[in-house]
Design an enzyme around this catalytic site. Structure first.
Site, PDB file in Angstrom:
ATOM      1  CG  ASP A   1      30.381  36.289  43.432  1.00 11.46           C
ATOM      2  OD1 ASP A   1      29.252  36.239  42.811  1.00 11.46           O
ATOM      3  OD2 ASP A   1      31.442  36.784  42.846  1.00 11.46           O
TER       4      ASP A   1
ATOM      5  CD  GLU B   1      27.971  38.778  37.861  1.00  7.55           C
ATOM      6  OE1 GLU B   1      28.043  39.550  37.057  1.00  7.55           O
ATOM      7  OE2 GLU B   1      28.237  39.362  39.071  1.00  7.55           O
TER       8      GLU B   1
END
Length: 417
Positions: free
Chosen positions: A104, A165
């Site tokens: 991400d 994350e």
């Protein structure tokens, strides 16, 4: 020590592979995989699976549990996440390495920053090129190079790539902790600084939200009947911000940042709802306990106000990552590997957090900035240095080699505390 002779063929393969990896990075940068862009994350996951599956024995996609989050409107909303990917090989080998990264980015689907371009021959500018799609490619090249070695069976590995994350790894944290318990050392592929400096100790972090409920009333006719939620929140936020000064006397390095507030409506109505979100950073467990006690006390005191009710959401998501004997040994190994490549290795403490914090909290020593060299991450000026793709892949390969040959030294150190 010198590894250049025995690894000459391996290093030549990495150099030959780097241009294709760079081309892949440009393409990956064009896939928007913001933390909440589920379609983009799925597209990114398919690309990663196609790359890593051929070198692994097992590949698995794990659905992550939904979470609940206090939104700016004061309501609890469900948060969905993309899938976590894990690849593994030789789980019975004497030395086990956990390699982690994230797919991400911080850039939402509607962000204008959507593609990569070359600033010059050695600088690629684009979303995620450093943080950390470039790091994922460094990881792959190091592992693919390792799999070509005659003694590869001495080391087993597991790759974990999460989709959350950048929002604190809330859904993937239990999985990271689980896999950390099965490994002897961790390698995390966050970007190094542009000059090659890696992160040493890291502060811990927590994310909190406050919901304040008051009482609505007409601001002119019945002002005295109202209880202003915004005013109550403002008083609380002044006290919370004051912890930055108070911490200097007891817990230097603590910070509390009020990041966003929301509330109210028409100015002729006493607002009955207000919301604030804030982040805290701390240098050790003692500071974390102090922060929690201070925050709880401020909220409890505000709840004594007539007609005002405060609710605290969130908590500490990543404990501080401190230096330990095992971590220092890993740092020395990497320094030696850098010397073999004539690449200076330096470490610097940082206030930033990453999944290296999570692995350390689970007891796994790790180096957490093994990715490309780059900078300006989390902004539309993000860049990576092209020559660091091969450089960092060689460095990580050498660390794998060192672990396979001297891993028992690390295991003994961990056993003896």
């Amino acid at each position: 020590m010198s590894h250049l002779g025995e690894n000459q063929t391996t290093f030549a393969w990495i150099d030959q592979s780097a241009p294709a990896m760079l081309e892949r990075l440009v393409a990956w940068s064009g896939i928007n995989s913001g933390s909440h862009n589920l379609a983009g994350l799925q597209a990114m996951a398919e690309q990663i699976k196609a790359l890593f599956t051929p070198i692994a024995e097992d590949a698995l996609s794990v659905d992550l549990a939904d979470a609940e989050q206090l939104a700016d409107d004061g309501q609890i909303h469900a948060v969905q996440y993309g899938s976590l990917l894990t690849f593994s090989k030789r789980p019975q080998a004497p030395i086990q390495v956990l390699l982690t990264g994230h797919m991400d980015t911080v850039f939402p689907a509607d962000c204008a920053f959507q593609s990569a371009n070359f600033i010059d021959g050695n600088t690629l500018h684009g979303p995620g090129v450093a943080d950390m799609k470039g790091g994922l490619l460094v990881m792959f090249m190091a592992l693919a190079a390792w799999e070509q070695q005659a003694d590869a069976n001495q080391l087993g590995w597991r790759v974990v790539i999460n989709p959350d994350e950048e929002t604190g790894s809330l859904a993937s944290a239990p999985h990271l902790a689980h896999y950390a318990k099965e490994a002897d050392l961790g390698m995390v592929f966050e970007p190094a600084l542009a000059d090659g400096t890696l992160a040493g100790e890291r502060k811990g972090s927590g994310n909190f939200s406050l919901r304040v409920t008051g009482r609505s009333a007409h601001a002119g006719r019945e002002f005295h009947l109202g209880r202003n939620a915004i005013a109550a929140l403002a008083e609380v936020l002044v006290q919370l911000h004051g912890l930055n000064t108070k911490a200097q006397q007891q817990h230097d390095g603590v910070t509390l940042n009020i990041g966003r507030i929301q509330g109210g409506g028409p100015v002729n109505v006493v607002p009955d709802r207000a919301v604030a979100h804030f982040n805290v950073r701390m240098v050790n467990d003692g500071a974390q306990r102090w922060l929690q006690e201070e925050i709880n006390a401020i909220v409890a005191q505000a709840n004594l106000l007539d007609g005002i009710h405060l609710e605290l959401f969130g908590g500490f998501t990543r404990p501080a990552k401190l230096s330990t004997p095992a971590h220092r040994l890993l740092c020395q190994w990497l320094t030696d590997c850098g010397a073999a490549l004539q690449v200076p290795i330096t470490f610097k403490a940082t206030g930033g957090c990453c999944d290296g914090n999570n692995l350390a909290a689970a007891g796994l020593p790790n180096i957490d900035t093994l990715g490309v060299r780059g900078g300006q991450i989390h902004t539309d000026q993000e860049f990576m240095l092209v020559d660091s793709l091969a450089e960092r892949a060689k460095l990580s390969f050498l660390l794998l080699q060192r672990a396979s040959r001297h891993g028992e030294q690390l295991k003994t150190l961990l056993t003896n505390g």
